[in-house]
Write an enzyme that holds these catalytic residues in place. Structure first.
Site, PDB file in Angstrom:
ATOM      1  CG  ASP A 126      -0.153   0.414  -3.827  1.00 15.52           C
ATOM      2  OD1 ASP A 126      -1.266  -0.285  -4.299  1.00 15.52           O
ATOM      3  OD2 ASP A 126      -0.039   1.265  -2.988  1.00 15.52           O
ATOM      4  CB  ILE A 127      -2.609  -3.033  -6.998  1.00 14.60           C
ATOM      5  CG1 ILE A 127      -3.319  -1.788  -6.430  1.00 14.60           C
ATOM      6  CG2 ILE A 127      -2.908  -4.413  -6.020  1.00 14.60           C
ATOM      7  CD1 ILE A 127      -4.973  -2.106  -6.546  1.00 14.60           C
ATOM      8  CB  ILE A 140      -3.904  10.477   8.436  1.00 14.98           C
ATOM      9  CG1 ILE A 140      -3.795   9.515   9.590  1.00 14.98           C
ATOM     10  CG2 ILE A 140      -2.269  11.178   8.384  1.00 14.98           C
ATOM     11  CD1 ILE A 140      -2.970   8.324   9.216  1.00 14.98           C
ATOM     12  CE1 TYR A 196     -10.802   1.768   6.531  1.00 13.12           C
ATOM     13  CE2 TYR A 196     -11.791   3.202   8.407  1.00 13.12           C
ATOM     14  CZ  TYR A 196     -10.528   2.700   7.938  1.00 13.12           C
ATOM     15  OH  TYR A 196      -9.357   3.358   8.023  1.00 13.12           O
ATOM     16  N   GLY A 207      -0.376   4.690  -1.041  1.00 16.19           N
ATOM     17  CA  GLY A 207      -1.470   5.480  -0.567  1.00 16.19           C
ATOM     18  C   GLY A 207      -1.062   6.520   0.472  1.00 16.19           C
ATOM     19  N   GLY A 213       0.909  -1.358   0.129  1.00 18.58           N
ATOM     20  CA  GLY A 213      -0.003   0.011  -0.050  1.00 18.58           C
ATOM     21  C   GLY A 213       0.813   1.334  -0.078  1.00 18.58           C
TER      22      GLY A 213
HETATM   23  N1  SER Z   1      -9.692   8.406   8.134  1.00 17.83           N
HETATM   24  C1  SER Z   1     -10.414   7.182   7.998  1.00 17.83           C
HETATM   25  C2  SER Z   1     -11.540   7.510   7.167  1.00 17.83           C
HETATM   26  O1  SER Z   1     -12.103   8.417   7.494  1.00 17.83           O
HETATM   27  C3  SER Z   1     -10.648   6.710   9.296  1.00 17.83           C
HETATM   28  O2  SER Z   1      -9.681   5.818   9.671  1.00 17.83           O
HETATM   29  O3  SER Z   1     -12.211   6.411   6.670  1.00 17.83           O
END
Ligand code: SER
Length: 326
Positions: free
Chosen positions: A34-35, A174, A144, A11, A8
């Site tokens: 990564d792919i 983040i 998720y 990303g 990844g």
């Molecule tokens: N930043 C992420 C999201 O909003 C949460 O881990 O999906």
């Protein structure tokens, strides 16, 4: 000597972590994977790897004599809601393949050390939202978040059953400037900077007072490396550690942007992501991370905003409508 595979790598976290790991361990000891097409960042080697391809993972681990894996390939919260089965398969089978790889490597050489990211999304609407404790109600309502909670249980299971040295952080949202927003609910706090620098009013998909835990990328990278460097016997958590950065809502972020770009404006058009955000914590209690491996966030909102505005202009000029002189 460590030989580190980052899956990844293209990303948001991967691209910056590869640089940091290459600076620490030497570019020749980091393999970015990564792919998608090759993008090395600070690493000397790049491999096209689909984390769902277990056989290829085994071959690569043998070829490079890998000792550590960072498994960062995943779909984020909002994107995952568009394709829940795909998200479940990638997020869960990807992690399982890495945990199994770590276990199988232990049969031929040393077991791999593993890093895997969890998230504030592992919590849910019945979790206490202020200073969310490490151990509390966890009832995630997104695919998720469900995959993150299940992943945390798998990490602890592989540690207890097979002794796999797996380490994890429940990242807040983040914020960073090196890659564009990537389908997360917290990504409004990145997209807002693009609009601000373009001189546009930002159509925020969350309501003004939706407070969420956030962290600036340099703090997130520092936390990751601190945790991976910590002596194993200091770690009391093998599911995933709460980590706090800072907490703010769109209105508070917009205010600080406006202090730096007085013409900036925001308007609110909440969509389905509002319900996701409302089910997540507002602030995190990270006492255990502080005690176990010395974590402490350093970056505040003023610094974050000034740094984002300055660096976005340099790193993404075409995205914000600037042209660079030849
Ligand atoms: N930043 C992420 C999201 O909003 C949460 O881990 O999906």
């Amino acid at each position: 000597m460590e030989r580190i595979l980052v899956i990844g790598a293209n990303g948001q976290i991967g691209s910056e972590l590869v640089d940091a790991l290459a600076a620490k361990h030497g570019a020749e000891n980091v393999i970015a994977a990564d792919i998608g097409p090759r993008s090395l960042y600070g690493a000397k080697m790049y491999e096209v790897i689909d984390v769902l391809n277990a056989e290829r993972l085994i071959a690569i681990a043998e070829q490079y004599q890998i000792t550590q894996v960072y498994q960062l390939a995943a779909l984020l919260s909002a994107t995952a809601e568009q394709a829940p089965l795909k998200a479940w398969t990638l997020n869960m089978d990807g992690l399982l393949n890495i945990l199994e790889l770590a276990r199988l490597r232990g049969e031929v050489s040393k077991p791999l050390k593993v890093f895997w990211p969890s998230s504030i999304a592992a919590f849910g609407p019945n979790t206490p939202s202020q200073d969310t404790p490490q151990f509390t109600v966890m009832d995630p309502s997104t695919i998720y978040g469900i995959s993150k909670l299940a992943g945390e249980r798998l990490c602890e299971y592989y540690f207890k059953k097979y002794g796999i040295d797996v380490r994890s952080i429940r990242y807040p949202g983040i914020i960073s400037y090196k890659s564009p927003p990537g389908g997360g609910t917290t990504d409004y706090a990145i997209a807002i900077f693009y609009a601000a620098l373009r001189g546009e009013s930002y159509p925020c998909f969350l309501e003004a007072e939706t407070t969420l835990p956030m962290i600036y990328m340099p703090d997130a990278i520092r936390a990751t490396i601190l945790l991976m460097d910590a002596p194993a016997d200091k770690l009391s958590i093998r599911s995933s550690y709460n980590v706090a950065g800072l907490s703010f809502n769109p209105q508070e972020l917009a205010l600080v942007i406006k202090q730096n770009l007085p013409g900036f404006d925001i308007h609110y058009v909440p969509d389905s992501r509002q319900a996701i955000a409302a089910s997540w914590p507002q602030s995190m209690d990270d006492t255990i991370a502080r005690n176990d491996w010395g974590w402490k966030a350093e970056i505040d909102l003023q610094y974050l905003v000034i740094d984002m505005l300055r660096n976005l202009k340099i790193s993404q000029p075409s995205q914000i409508g600037l042209t660079i002189a030849a």
